[in-house]
Design an enzyme around this catalytic site. Structure first.
Site, short mmCIF file in Angstrom:
data_model
loop_
_atom_site.label_atom_id
_atom_site.label_comp_id
_atom_site.label_asym_id
_atom_site.label_seq_id
_atom_site.Cartn_x
_atom_site.Cartn_y
_atom_site.Cartn_z
N ASP A 193 -6.34 -0.44 -0.73
CA ASP A 193 -4.99 0.10 -0.47
C ASP A 193 -5.25 1.81 -0.75
O ASP A 193 -5.98 2.01 -1.47
CB ASP A 193 -4.05 -0.37 -1.24
CG ASP A 193 -2.48 -0.24 -0.57
OD1 ASP A 193 -2.38 0.52 0.36
OD2 ASP A 193 -1.54 -0.93 -1.02
N HIS A 347 -0.85 -4.05 11.06
CA HIS A 347 0.07 -3.30 10.08
C HIS A 347 -0.08 -1.88 10.05
O HIS A 347 0.99 -1.12 10.05
CB HIS A 347 -0.25 -3.91 8.67
CG HIS A 347 0.46 -3.27 7.41
ND1 HIS A 347 1.90 -3.29 7.42
CD2 HIS A 347 0.05 -2.29 6.53
CE1 HIS A 347 2.26 -2.57 6.38
NE2 HIS A 347 1.30 -2.29 5.76
#
Ligand code: N7H
Length: 494
Positions: A193, A347
């Site tokens: 991330d 996403h």
């Protein structure tokens, strides 16, 4: 500040010593205590605020610390530096207590989403507040302390000292500590991330020899007014036809004086159903006749290493994932009209559609993300899908409009099966891309994603993914304003 001075900006144009550090840089954190509090004694708390403000870690300090970390790494030190940090935010209710009606504007000066608060907005975002933790529906949250450190015990000790100093002026509503996972930088589903963040014009160093409008290659520089009040934002060429190539909008005067150098913060406690996600991948990949790792990557738009599917369509590429000069250097549309490399609903494509839509349409919706995982690792021996531990992401993002940035991205893009609009198949026929498989949420949970099977490099097999459950659930949320350090230590706040 004039637009001209900001164009080729030295970072000194941003008032870095006054802006809280998590907003533009991100506090250094291997642990972060989120301490939500209610103000019990308003006048006594206002007296305490300047002392609290003195403890707040600024952007300037956070940048200095980045340098310290770089130097420690260069000298091969593996030791975690003992860096403690503090940032502070207030909900609309908390600010109302501190400012009084006369300093809060007429209701039109403040973002309507912030004013109403996360619990009021929950329905419109598809959240189920029945599963929210009590503190978040209690109506008692006036503020939050973000207390960071190199490990939970140190961050928690720092938070306890601060809370003790505040004495009876506040009471704790809820507190929880987030921490980085053993696989540092990776979230609970296993993906790296924090790979792509908007660059800040005037702060992020341009490092792309091919494009001075970018920080790292592919990292477009965004005007700071998108994230902090008091600076030019991005231009909308339909409104500002004189917008320059850099798409600079006018200097946005803060709607109210105490908002200068401040930012809105969205907090969401997002539980991730890791075992459910894994079982889903197993089952659906078998149904579709594809590899489960590839299916997961197609749902996210990146591989666990961070390598983008657009550049690595069929298998992970660890070198690419780790290469900051390459892992963000891509667009969607040109090479990918058939979603062969990356599904429209993946996403990262839903939340930052890059060249799928026009520049103003996408760059005025950017978010500076600063979350951290929470919860324990999956216990492979004993844990079952029916009784999954509570783990996930303390999602945090900064912006100058919650309505036009976070809520827009969640609602108009992630939850909306028709976005990206106007895509057609090469042989005609319109495309319904489906929901963001990671964070998209709809009331009946009937979610879909178009084209899980890549057909890469050729092929024309049509496929669809049905998802009757969510893998990510909000279990609490709150909206905050993070004032400048000078606003925290002076009237009308203090
Ligand atoms: Fe997302 N994930 O593990 O699948 N996110 N995210 N996110 N997200 C990103 O580029 C994830 C959430 C954005 O610029 C990556 O940092 C999970 C919310 C945006 O290319 C991964 C959760 C919102 C980007 C994940 C979650 C966003 C982004 C790729 C919840 C806003 C940058 C690594 C538990 C509404 C896109 C990276 C770009 C990236 C995951 C939440 C937005 C792996 C698990 C709520 C803007």
């Amino acid at each position: 500040m004039s637009i001209q001075t900001l164009k080729s900006v030295p970072s000194s144009d941003l008032y870095l010593s006054d802006i809280q550090g998590d907003i533009l840089i991100g506090l250094q954190k291997d642990a972060e205590v989120f301490l939500f509090f209610e103000i019990e004694d308003v006048s006594a708390f206002k007296v305490m605020l300047p002392a609290l403000a003195a403890l707040v870690t600024s952007c300037e300090k956070t940048m200095e610390r980045e340098g310290v970390i770089r130097r420690a790494k260069a000298s091969q030190s593996n030791a975690r530096l003992d860096l403690l940090g503090l940032n502070i935010g207030f909900t609309a209710a908390g600010l109302g207590k501190l400012l009084g009606d006369e300093n809060f504007g007429d209701g039109t000066d403040v973002d309507p989403a912030f004013l109403e608060g996360a619990p009021e907005r929950a329905d419109s975002l598809g959240d189920d507040t029945d599963i929210w933790l009590e503190g978040f529906t209690s109506g008692r949250i006036d503020g939050v302390l973000l207390v960071t450190g190199p490990e939970p015990t140190k961050a928690e000790a720092h938070a306890a000292t601060i809370l003790q100093a505040l004495g009876n002026t506040v009471s704790q509503v809820y507190a929880e500590t987030g921490k980085t996972r053993p696989q540092r930088g990776h979230e609970a589903f296993g993906f790296l991330d924090g790979v792509s963040q908007p660059g800040i014009r005037g702060l992020t160093q341009p490092q792309n020899p091919m494009d001075p409008e970018q920080g790292l290659p592919g990292q477009d520089l965004i005007h700071p007014g998108e994230f902090v009040f008091g600076y030019p934002g991005q231009a909308d060429p339909e409104v500002e036809p004189e917008a320059t190539k850099e798409m600079v909008g006018p200097v946005a005067e803060p709607p109210l004086p105490w908002m200068r150098d401040g930012s809105y913060m969205v907090f969401r406690r997002l539980e991730q159903k890791v075992l459910t996600f894994r079982a889903f991948l197993e089952e659906e990949a078998a149904n579709l006749g594809m590899d489960k790792g590839l299916l997961a990557a197609r749902m996210v738009g990146r591989w666990p290493s961070g390598a983008p599917l657009v550049l690595a369509p069929l298998q992970d590429d660890f070198g690419l994932g780790a290469d900051k000069m390459a892992n963000n250097d891509f667009e969607f549309l040109g090479p990918d009209p058939m979603q062969r490399r990356c599904p429209y609903a993946a996403h990262i494509r839903k939340t930052y559609p890059r060249d799928d839509i026009n520049e103003a349409g996408v760059q005025t919706r950017r978010l500076r993300r600063a979350g951290i995982p929470f919860g324990e690792e999956v216990d492979e021996e004993t844990e079952t899908r029916d009784a999954e531990g509570s783990r996930g992401l303390m999602f945090v993002c900064y912006q100058t409009s919650i309505t036009d940035q976070f809520e827009f991205v969640q609602n108009a893009w992630a939850n909306n099966p028709d976005f990206v609009f106007g895509k057609t198949r090469p042989n005609g026929g319109s495309v319904r891309p489906g929901h963001d498989p990671i964070i998209g949420q709809v009331a009946d949970n009937q979610r879909t994603m178009d084209e899980p099977i890549p057909n890469y490099p050729v092929g024309d097999q049509r496929s669809a993914l049905g998802m009757t459950q969510r893998f990510v659930n909000a279990t609490g949320a709150a909206y905050f304003f993070m004032p400048s350090i000078s606003a925290l230590s002076s009237a009308p706040l203090a």
